[in-house]
Scaffold this motif. Sequence first.
Motif, PDB file in Angstrom:
ATOM      1  N   ASP A  10      -5.443  14.784 -37.807  1.00  0.00           N
ATOM      2  CA  ASP A  10      -4.615  13.834 -37.052  1.00  0.00           C
ATOM      3  C   ASP A  10      -4.260  14.363 -35.666  1.00  0.00           C
ATOM      4  OD1 ASP A  10      -4.705  12.183 -39.242  1.00  0.00           O
ATOM      5  OD2 ASP A  10      -2.695  12.706 -39.961  1.00  0.00           O
ATOM      6  N   ARG A  38      -7.264  14.198 -33.300  1.00  0.00           N
ATOM      7  CA  ARG A  38      -7.493  12.838 -32.785  1.00  0.00           C
ATOM      8  C   ARG A  38      -6.425  12.446 -31.765  1.00  0.00           C
ATOM      9  NH1 ARG A  38      -9.152  10.170 -38.647  1.00  0.00           N
ATOM     10  NH2 ARG A  38     -11.412  10.610 -38.485  1.00  0.00           N
ATOM     11  N   ALA A  39      -5.175  12.839 -32.035  1.00  0.00           N
ATOM     12  CA  ALA A  39      -4.092  12.508 -31.107  1.00  0.00           C
ATOM     13  C   ALA A  39      -4.265  13.226 -29.770  1.00  0.00           C
ATOM     14  CB  ALA A  39      -2.748  12.872 -31.732  1.00  0.00           C
ATOM     15  N   GLY A  53      -7.188  14.234 -28.642  1.00  0.00           N
ATOM     16  CA  GLY A  53      -8.365  13.614 -28.050  1.00  0.00           C
ATOM     17  C   GLY A  53      -8.033  12.331 -27.303  1.00  0.00           C
ATOM     18  N   GLU A  54      -7.148  11.520 -27.881  1.00  0.00           N
ATOM     19  CA  GLU A  54      -6.722  10.293 -27.199  1.00  0.00           C
ATOM     20  C   GLU A  54      -6.024  10.611 -25.880  1.00  0.00           C
ATOM     21  OE1 GLU A  54      -4.275   8.177 -29.898  1.00  0.00           O
ATOM     22  OE2 GLU A  54      -5.907   7.672 -31.295  1.00  0.00           O
ATOM     23  N   ARG A  55      -5.172  11.625 -25.893  1.00  0.00           N
ATOM     24  CA  ARG A  55      -4.439  11.994 -24.676  1.00  0.00           C
ATOM     25  C   ARG A  55      -5.357  12.598 -23.619  1.00  0.00           C
ATOM     26  NH1 ARG A  55      -0.964  11.977 -28.879  1.00  0.00           N
ATOM     27  NH2 ARG A  55       1.298  11.721 -28.502  1.00  0.00           N
ATOM     28  N   GLY A  75      -8.672  11.917 -23.471  1.00  0.00           N
ATOM     29  CA  GLY A  75      -9.799  11.035 -23.212  1.00  0.00           C
ATOM     30  C   GLY A  75     -11.125  11.599 -23.703  1.00  0.00           C
ATOM     31  N   GLU A 102     -13.410  12.446 -27.385  1.00  0.00           N
ATOM     32  CA  GLU A 102     -13.532  12.303 -28.834  1.00  0.00           C
ATOM     33  C   GLU A 102     -13.689  13.688 -29.452  1.00  0.00           C
ATOM     34  OE1 GLU A 102     -13.569  10.294 -32.438  1.00  0.00           O
ATOM     35  OE2 GLU A 102     -13.265   9.444 -30.427  1.00  0.00           O
ATOM     36  N   ASP A 135       5.105  14.401 -31.505  1.00  0.00           N
ATOM     37  CA  ASP A 135       4.584  13.636 -30.366  1.00  0.00           C
ATOM     38  C   ASP A 135       4.917  14.312 -29.040  1.00  0.00           C
ATOM     39  OD1 ASP A 135       3.369  11.691 -31.880  1.00  0.00           O
ATOM     40  OD2 ASP A 135       5.029  10.275 -31.750  1.00  0.00           O
ATOM     41  N   ASP A 137       2.192  15.700 -26.369  1.00  0.00           N
ATOM     42  CA  ASP A 137       2.201  15.314 -24.958  1.00  0.00           C
ATOM     43  C   ASP A 137       2.198  16.546 -24.057  1.00  0.00           C
ATOM     44  OD1 ASP A 137       2.288  12.633 -25.647  1.00  0.00           O
ATOM     45  OD2 ASP A 137       4.457  12.438 -25.349  1.00  0.00           O
ATOM     46  N   SER A 155      -4.927  20.113 -19.886  1.00  0.00           N
ATOM     47  CA  SER A 155      -5.734  19.279 -18.986  1.00  0.00           C
ATOM     48  C   SER A 155      -5.607  19.744 -17.544  1.00  0.00           C
ATOM     49  CB  SER A 155      -5.321  17.809 -19.103  1.00  0.00           C
ATOM     50  OG  SER A 155      -4.012  17.603 -18.571  1.00  0.00           O
TER      51      SER A 155
END
Length: 345
Positions: A272, A275-276, A278-280, A282, A284, A315, A319, A326
């Motif tokens: 989980d 994936r979380a 990865g979403e942040r 951008g 996969e 969360d 973040d 990044s």
Amino acid sequence: MPRTPMSLPERFTTVAQLEDEMSRPSEALVDALRRAPGDLLVLGVGGKMGPTLARMAKRADPLRRVVGVARFSQPGLRQELEREGITCLEADLLSREALAALPDAPNVVFMAGRKFGSTGSEWLTWAMNAHVPALVAERFRRSRIVAFSTACVYPFVETGGPGAPEATPPTAPSGEYANSCVARERMFEHFSHQHRTPGRLLRLSYAIDMRYGVLHDVAQKVLRREPIDLSMGHANIIWQGEANDWALRSLAHCESPTAPLNISGPKIAIRDVARALGERLGIEPVLQGQEAPTAWLVDCSEAFRLFGPPQVGLDRMLDWTADWVSRGGASLGKPTHYEARDGKY
């Protein structure tokens, strides 16, 4: 001001800001330290958590003498801590003579130990994790001793359950490191029984720093598009600032004989969080393997009863981590090896 979700920063732009937040004391800590008066000795202050814990203690009670003890191999650390009012003493904790020369203190936080590099020099791992605790427990037998331990002293438990409570016997699975940590606890227990030394054994599971930790490891793999092994599919994590806070507050909850206390946050699933993140970011994530039915997991309900639930949620940590990596934020360069199931580090 007390740490609350509303008072937390949206992001960290510098290491200085990050370390300032991780050393910010809560009002609950200020109150707890009133119940544990006197000088504070932090043994192993030069490790990952030591500097921010010592700073937090000094900020919570500026008039208290806080003494940090280490070899101070990191350039500049001693000077940084001394500028913030922390007395620094260089000592080799393997030396009885060096320990004897340290000042007495009614409060001791023991943070020394060895994990990474254990394979190939197991004798040093046992010396640091078992022999040093015996020396320290005997030398500071008249003090309160809060000693850092690890969730690795437990056996693997089912991932569908609440995790191992403190009553679970510390029968670590294979691995020199985990078994030497059981020995560390037994040494503190022995001298606590012998001298009635009050204490706590903090079975900490993964304190998170933007530069280090399970989330940092997973985020780096997502960023580099490397496979993420899911076999050790679950873990407990806690924000390092809260781990510092709870460790220091434990001085007001010492027992005689010393007793274990699990320190971490709720269980996370590696799948989980990958994936979380990865979403942040951008990207996969590349997931590999299947989750084992067991993992090193701890039940922290007793810590929640004493200190309240964690204020820094998953969360928020996701973040912070995604933003930090990044932008190419600093890394301590020390993988946690959370995925290891053979106990080899």
